[in-house]
Design a protein around this motif. Structure first.
Motif, mmCIF file in Angstrom:
data_model
loop_
_atom_site.group_PDB
_atom_site.id
_atom_site.type_symbol
_atom_site.label_atom_id
_atom_site.label_comp_id
_atom_site.label_asym_id
_atom_site.label_seq_id
_atom_site.Cartn_x
_atom_site.Cartn_y
_atom_site.Cartn_z
ATOM 1 N N THR A 131 -18.166 12.775 -5.078
ATOM 2 C CA THR A 131 -19.012 13.536 -4.153
ATOM 3 C C THR A 131 -18.724 15.024 -4.337
ATOM 4 O O THR A 131 -17.611 15.409 -4.719
ATOM 5 N N PRO A 132 -19.695 15.898 -4.031
ATOM 6 C CA PRO A 132 -19.459 17.337 -4.214
ATOM 7 C C PRO A 132 -18.535 17.945 -3.180
ATOM 8 O O PRO A 132 -18.011 19.036 -3.387
ATOM 9 N N LEU A 161 -25.188 28.256 -7.828
ATOM 10 C CA LEU A 161 -26.463 28.530 -7.154
ATOM 11 C C LEU A 161 -27.630 28.401 -8.115
ATOM 12 O O LEU A 161 -28.699 27.888 -7.760
ATOM 13 N N TYR A 162 -27.443 28.861 -9.353
ATOM 14 C CA TYR A 162 -28.518 28.722 -10.343
ATOM 15 C C TYR A 162 -28.744 27.254 -10.694
ATOM 16 O O TYR A 162 -29.869 26.838 -10.965
ATOM 17 N N LEU A 163 -27.688 26.458 -10.655
ATOM 18 C CA LEU A 163 -27.812 25.044 -10.983
ATOM 19 C C LEU A 163 -28.620 24.280 -9.937
ATOM 20 O O LEU A 163 -29.200 23.237 -10.240
ATOM 21 N N PRO A 168 -30.829 19.135 -6.247
ATOM 22 C CA PRO A 168 -30.847 19.164 -4.779
ATOM 23 C C PRO A 168 -29.639 18.494 -4.151
ATOM 24 O O PRO A 168 -29.335 18.739 -2.984
ATOM 25 N N ASP A 169 -28.928 17.665 -4.926
ATOM 26 C CA ASP A 169 -27.778 16.956 -4.366
ATOM 27 C C ASP A 169 -26.604 17.884 -4.057
ATOM 28 O O ASP A 169 -25.711 17.512 -3.292
ATOM 29 N N ILE A 170 -26.587 19.080 -4.623
ATOM 30 C CA ILE A 170 -25.495 20.015 -4.349
ATOM 31 C C ILE A 170 -25.957 21.240 -3.566
ATOM 32 O O ILE A 170 -25.168 22.132 -3.294
ATOM 33 N N THR A 171 -27.225 21.284 -3.183
ATOM 34 C CA THR A 171 -27.787 22.469 -2.542
ATOM 35 C C THR A 171 -27.073 22.800 -1.226
ATOM 36 O O THR A 171 -26.714 23.957 -0.970
ATOM 37 N N PHE A 172 -26.855 21.790 -0.381
ATOM 38 C CA PHE A 172 -26.254 22.044 0.926
ATOM 39 C C PHE A 172 -24.823 22.551 0.798
ATOM 40 O O PHE A 172 -24.447 23.568 1.389
ATOM 41 N N VAL A 173 -24.022 21.868 0.007
ATOM 42 C CA VAL A 173 -22.610 22.246 -0.079
ATOM 43 C C VAL A 173 -22.430 23.568 -0.804
ATOM 44 O O VAL A 173 -21.586 24.396 -0.420
ATOM 45 N N VAL A 174 -23.233 23.832 -1.838
ATOM 46 C CA VAL A 174 -23.133 25.108 -2.558
ATOM 47 C C VAL A 174 -23.563 26.263 -1.659
ATOM 48 O O VAL A 174 -22.984 27.349 -1.696
ATOM 49 N N GLY A 175 -24.568 26.028 -0.826
ATOM 50 C CA GLY A 175 -25.087 27.091 0.030
ATOM 51 C C GLY A 175 -24.103 27.595 1.064
ATOM 52 O O GLY A 175 -24.275 28.702 1.600
ATOM 53 N N VAL A 199 -19.946 18.126 -10.737
ATOM 54 C CA VAL A 199 -20.978 18.445 -11.740
ATOM 55 C C VAL A 199 -20.559 17.930 -13.113
ATOM 56 O O VAL A 199 -21.390 17.448 -13.893
ATOM 57 N N ASN A 200 -19.276 17.995 -13.404
ATOM 58 C CA ASN A 200 -18.768 17.531 -14.693
ATOM 59 C C ASN A 200 -19.096 16.054 -14.925
ATOM 60 O O ASN A 200 -19.402 15.642 -16.048
ATOM 61 N N GLY A 201 -19.047 15.271 -13.882
ATOM 62 C CA GLY A 201 -19.344 13.841 -14.021
ATOM 63 C C GLY A 201 -20.805 13.495 -13.841
ATOM 64 O O GLY A 201 -21.211 12.341 -14.041
ATOM 65 N N THR A 202 -21.618 14.490 -13.457
ATOM 66 C CA THR A 202 -23.044 14.228 -13.205
ATOM 67 C C THR A 202 -23.925 15.242 -13.927
ATOM 68 O O THR A 202 -25.009 15.574 -13.455
#
Length: 296
Positions: A131-132, A161-163, A168-175, A199-202
């Protein structure tokens, strides 16, 4: 609708190129029967009976789609007669996005970019995370921890952020982590590294688009009431589908403190409705008419 990519080389000087190139190209397309978008000024649409030609401008590139091969040939001939240009062919890569077109689907990803992020920060040999982010850890300034390298932290956040353009699966946590760029703490850096390990695994994750005849515009929104441990503000989030295809998403911290879960949900719903109205108007320019549904 098939999609092609055309690369245009203008002969304007560097100081005048962006504006002069756009004005010249706009005048040329309008004179040849194209309508300029009212919402998106870089969109040009031409209708001929049941056939539709769409051209999207990005600096000196044009991505275009068509319903008739004859319209494509005519478009290319028109552009070559006026500009120095080359036809790249089927769209496979554009502004960092990898595009794989198949018979009934299109897959968009940033797998190359994702792997480059992992390598850039030396985490290619680190263990993958499922999970992120950990669900039991709250975002916080963490005043007790030491401050870490600000440049490194900002570089990681900017890359992630560019990724989110295709993830969309990392948008909330990255934000959430750009809030601590001024004085990033060691605990913040640990959590950002966890995202990169995920991200490395996905890295091959992306978004699959199908040729869905359903044009219903559907939005889903939610809010994490008082999710910020620092100021008790909530975060609004939303996902928007055209039929079964995900076309837009957002995650944004609310400007005010909500006094109840209902208030936080109303603010999230209002933001989502604003997005939906804009997208509905935008889709009209693509000759797509549909109803709108919002789920909170």
């Amino acid at each position: 609708m098939d999609v092609k990519s055309v690369f245009l080389n203008g002969d304007l000087n560097e100081e005048q190129a962006p504006r002069a190139w756009y004005e010249r190209l706009t005048q040329f397309l309008i004179s040849h029967g194209y309508n300029k978008g009212g919402i998106d000024k870089t969109l040009f649409v031409k209708k001929s009976g049941k056939d539709l030609m769409i051209a999207q401008i990005y600096v000196d590139d044009i991505v275009f789609g068509r319903m008739s091969s004859q319209m494509v040939e005519h478009f290319v001939e028109q552009m070559k007669s006026e500009f120095e240009m080359s036809l790249v062919g089927e769209l496979t890569y554009f502004v960092g996005l990898q595009v794989k077109q198949m018979d009934n689907t299109i897959f968009i990803s940033q797998s190359k970019y994702a792997r480059s992020i992992v390598k850039k920060f030396g985490l290619e040999n680190a263990s993958h995370k499922r999970t992120p982010a950990a669900t039991h850890i709250k975002l916080t300034r963490d005043e007790k921890r030491v401050i870490v390298d600000q440049c490194l932290y900002r570089s990681m956040i900017g890359s992630l952020l560019y990724l989110t353009a295709s993830r969309p699966d990392i948008t909330f946590v990255v934000g959430g982590y750009p809030r601590y760029q001024a004085e990033p703490k060691a605990s913040n850096l640990v959590q950002v590294k966890r995202i990169i390990k995920y991200v490395n695994g996905t890295s091959d994750y992306g978004i699959l688009y199908s040729h869905d005849p359903n044009y219903m515009l559907i939005g889903y929104c939610d809010a994490d009431w008082a999710g910020s441990a620092d100021d008790r503000k909530s975060t609004s989030g939303g996902y928007f589908f055209l039929g079964s295809n995900l076309i837009s998403w957002f995650s944004k911290k609310q400007n005010s403190v909500s006094l109840s879960t209902a208030e936080a949900e109303y603010i999230a719903a209002g933001s989502s409705c604003t997005q939906l109205i804009w997208m509905k108007q935008m889709l009209k320019e693509y000759n797509v008419l549909q109803g709108v549904v919002v789920h909170n």
